[in-house]
Write a protein that holds these residues in place. Sequence first.
Motif, short mmCIF file in Angstrom:
data_model
loop_
_atom_site.label_atom_id
_atom_site.label_comp_id
_atom_site.label_asym_id
_atom_site.label_seq_id
_atom_site.Cartn_x
_atom_site.Cartn_y
_atom_site.Cartn_z
N ASN A 95 -9.06 -0.73 -1.10
CA ASN A 95 -8.73 -1.65 -2.07
C ASN A 95 -8.43 -2.93 -1.47
N CYS A 96 -8.09 -3.12 -0.34
CA CYS A 96 -7.93 -4.12 0.44
C CYS A 96 -9.62 -5.00 0.86
N THR A 97 -10.67 -4.26 1.28
CA THR A 97 -11.64 -4.64 1.61
C THR A 97 -12.49 -4.76 0.43
N GLY A 98 -12.29 -4.12 -0.98
CA GLY A 98 -13.18 -4.27 -1.93
C GLY A 98 -14.37 -3.52 -1.80
N TYR A 99 -14.24 -2.53 -0.91
CA TYR A 99 -15.41 -1.72 -0.40
C TYR A 99 -15.53 -0.48 -1.48
N PRO A 100 -16.60 0.02 -2.01
CA PRO A 100 -16.63 1.20 -2.75
C PRO A 100 -15.87 2.53 -2.44
N HIS A 101 -14.82 2.87 -3.21
CA HIS A 101 -14.28 4.28 -2.52
C HIS A 101 -15.33 5.18 -2.71
N PRO A 102 -15.08 6.38 -1.94
CA PRO A 102 -16.08 7.62 -1.97
C PRO A 102 -15.99 8.05 -3.53
N LYS A 103 -14.88 8.16 -4.03
CA LYS A 103 -14.73 8.66 -5.42
C LYS A 103 -15.39 7.95 -6.40
N ASP A 104 -15.66 6.77 -6.33
CA ASP A 104 -16.18 5.56 -7.08
C ASP A 104 -17.92 5.76 -7.12
N TYR A 163 -26.04 1.36 -16.88
CA TYR A 163 -25.83 0.08 -16.46
C TYR A 163 -24.57 -0.52 -16.70
N SER A 164 -24.21 -0.14 -18.01
CA SER A 164 -22.73 -0.77 -18.40
C SER A 164 -21.65 -0.16 -17.78
N LYS A 165 -21.79 1.15 -17.25
CA LYS A 165 -20.84 1.61 -16.50
C LYS A 165 -20.45 1.31 -15.16
N VAL A 166 -21.60 1.02 -14.67
CA VAL A 166 -21.49 0.65 -13.07
C VAL A 166 -21.18 -0.75 -13.11
N LYS A 167 -21.75 -1.57 -14.09
CA LYS A 167 -21.45 -2.97 -14.43
C LYS A 167 -19.94 -3.49 -14.33
N ARG A 168 -19.28 -2.41 -15.18
CA ARG A 168 -18.00 -2.51 -15.45
C ARG A 168 -17.06 -2.07 -14.45
N MET A 169 -17.50 -1.20 -13.39
CA MET A 169 -17.08 -0.79 -12.33
C MET A 169 -16.96 -1.95 -11.07
N MET A 170 -17.94 -2.75 -11.24
CA MET A 170 -18.18 -3.85 -10.43
C MET A 170 -17.07 -4.93 -10.78
N GLU A 171 -16.85 -5.03 -12.13
CA GLU A 171 -16.12 -6.14 -12.45
C GLU A 171 -14.59 -5.78 -12.17
N ASN A 204 -30.04 -12.20 -8.98
CA ASN A 204 -28.73 -12.09 -9.00
C ASN A 204 -28.22 -10.59 -8.89
N ASP A 205 -26.95 -10.31 -8.98
CA ASP A 205 -26.46 -8.96 -8.90
C ASP A 205 -26.93 -8.18 -10.21
N MET A 206 -26.97 -8.53 -11.34
CA MET A 206 -27.07 -8.22 -12.50
C MET A 206 -28.56 -7.51 -12.46
N ILE A 207 -29.36 -8.47 -11.97
CA ILE A 207 -30.82 -8.24 -12.00
C ILE A 207 -30.88 -6.93 -10.85
N GLN A 208 -30.49 -7.03 -9.90
CA GLN A 208 -30.56 -6.27 -8.86
C GLN A 208 -30.03 -4.79 -9.18
N SER A 218 -18.97 -5.15 -4.47
CA SER A 218 -20.13 -5.82 -3.99
C SER A 218 -21.36 -4.86 -4.31
N LEU A 219 -22.37 -5.39 -4.87
CA LEU A 219 -23.78 -4.55 -5.20
C LEU A 219 -24.27 -4.37 -3.94
N ASN A 220 -24.18 -5.27 -2.91
CA ASN A 220 -24.74 -4.52 -1.62
C ASN A 220 -24.24 -3.48 -0.96
N ASP A 221 -22.62 -3.39 -1.18
CA ASP A 221 -22.12 -2.49 -0.77
C ASP A 221 -22.58 -1.02 -1.45
#
Length: 356
Positions: free
Chosen positions: A255-264, A281-289, A332-336, A294-297
């Motif tokens: 949570n501190c780093t904003g890096y995806p948790h393995p469960k996510d 698309y909707s589910k992952v976009k919602r999780m990112m928000e 942008n992130d949504m396109i990627q 980060s999409l790169n992560d």
Amino acid sequence: MSDKEMSFEETSPILNSNNKGKGKEITDRSTRHDKEHLPWVEKYRPYTLSDLISLDYITLTLDKFISDRQFPHLLFYGPPGTGKTSTILACARKLFGKDWDASVMELNASDERGIDMVREDIKGFASTRKLFSAGNEFKLVILDEADGLTNIAQNALRRIVEDYAKNVRFCFICNNVQRLNPALQSRCTRFRFRPLNPDQIKSRIEEIVKVENVNISQDGIQALLKLCGGDMRRALNVLQSCSSRDVIDETVIYNCTGYPHPKDIEIIMNSLSNDDFSTSYSKVKRMMEVLSMSLNDIITEVVNYFKMHDFPLNNEVLAYFFKKHNLNGGGNDMIQLAALIGAYKNALEKAAELIV
């Protein structure tokens, strides 16, 4: 050991892997040097060559150079947080003694990277000898992030390195050695710094948390080791960021780093495999928000997921997946994100075709 060297060992504010009673010793040193309010990356920066937790093959060679007073121009390269700057500063302290900073010019090429810095600052420093020099003494120029220098500046440095060798030694530090002029590299003794071993980082982290009275769980330490990737600087920054929590566990680290948790990542991979495009698309976009991921992560962890798990894509399909879709290029992130989901869906179809 000389009196001068002994004073360095006794006043070092850093952990020494060879010392006994480490916790008390670190606390005493930190208090004595009034380092309590420094960032931890500076508070626990290695002070002498013996303080470094790795790199014996490098430190032994450098120690020999110093003892013989046959110190060459140096090139340190490798990933961030692996001890490059700390190593040369430790060398400077042993070379020049208590007032070492008077004989050292430390520059960062990311601040000034052009020909003016070379002609005015570096040449001016290199062309003068030390006051009351015995004739065989030299000064030291430390040029951090040297791969950021312009080509013109690098070419100018070639002549300065040669012309003022009696007065000064250079240490070039960079992450990407390929961006440094080969002619400049050839004038230096090169040392490659590898990412630190997780066990080495773990032992140092365990010592620091005792000194700082930080409560961190074993899964928190494992998460920290995974995220730092051999970068001690990043490990200390993340640890200090989380240090105000009562208990630092795996969830706090992520949570501190904003890096995806393995469960996510498990949820994302299940959605990519089982949901249709719009739902995924909707589910992952919602999780990112919601989770500020980060999409790169996410892309990095998707790749790691392929490596770590038995997955319904063979090597041929995975090669197709990465070759046909440049997931980090443009948009942008949504396109990627759409490209990521589309790439995976296409890979699944490719796998079905191969089965048929």
